[in-house]
Design a protein around this motif. Structure first.
Motif: not given
Length: 157
Positions: A77-82, A111-118, A125-128, A149-151
Motif C-alpha cells: 500500500a502507499r501513503i503519499g501527498r502528506v 497483509h501489505s507493507p506500506i511504502k512512501l517516497s519521503a 519523521f517517517y522513521g518515527s 517502507q513499513r512492514p
C-alpha cells in the motif's frame, strides 16, 4: 472518525464534494508547488483510484494524505501527498495524519507493507512511525527523496 478536536474523513474521489476536492488540491498545490518552489504535475492521474484522508477543523481542511491500494506489480500500500496547512503547523497534525493513514492502511490492507517516497530531510519523521529507507537517495522534481517502507501489520503466510 474523531481525532480530538479534529474530524478524520476517508473518502474516494467520487465522494468528495467539488468544494472539498478544490480545498484538497489547493492545499497540495500551495505547499508542494508554490511553497516548495517545485513545478511538477500535481494532478498525476493517481487520485481517482486512491482514498483521500482529510483532517478537518470544523469545515476547514488542515491536513491530508493520499492512500493507494497495493497493485499487482507492487504488493505494498502507499501513503503519499502528506500535507499540513501552513496556518496549522506546529500542532503535531503531521503526526496525527500519519497515525490515521497507517491505521487505515493496516485496516484495509493488513497483509501489505506500506511504502512512501519521503523527502530526504523527513526520514527521521517517517522513521518515527516505523518506516525504514529501502532505496538510496534520488532526485524527484529536483528535491532529494528516499523510498521508505513499513512492514505489513499481519505477516503473509
Amino acid at each position: 472518525m474523531n481525532a480530538g478536536p479534529y474530524k478524520v474523513v476517508l473518502s474516494g474521489l467520487d465522494e468528495l464534494s467539488p468544494r472539498d476536492l478544490y480545498a484538497m488540491l489547493k492545499l497540495r498545490v500551495d505547499v508542494f508547488v508554490v511553497e516548495q518552489k517545485c513545478p511538477y504535475p500535481e494532478l498525476d492521474g493517481k487520485d481517482a483510484d486512491a482514498l483521500h484522508l482529510r483532517l478537518l477543523a470544523g469545515e476547514e481542511l488542515v491536513a491530508s494524505a493520499r492512500i493507494r491500494k497495493p497493485a499487482k506489480s507492487d504488493p505494498a500500500a502507499r501513503i503519499g501527498r502528506v500535507v499540513v496547512s501552513p496556518e496549522h503547523r506546529g500542532k503535531k497534525l503531521g503526526d496525527r495524519v500519519m497515525v490515521e493513514a497507517i491505521a487505515q492502511c493496516e485496516r484495509l490492507y493488513p497483509h501489505s507493507p506500506i511504502k512512501l517516497s519521503a523527502q530526504s530531510h523527513l526520514q527521521r519523521f517517517y522513521g518515527s512511525f516505523g518506516f525504514v529507507p529501502v532505496s538510496t537517495e534520488y532526485l524527484e522534481d529536483h528535491i532529494p527523496h528516499v523510498d521508505m517502507q513499513r512492514p505489513a501489520a499481519i505477516a503473509s503466510e
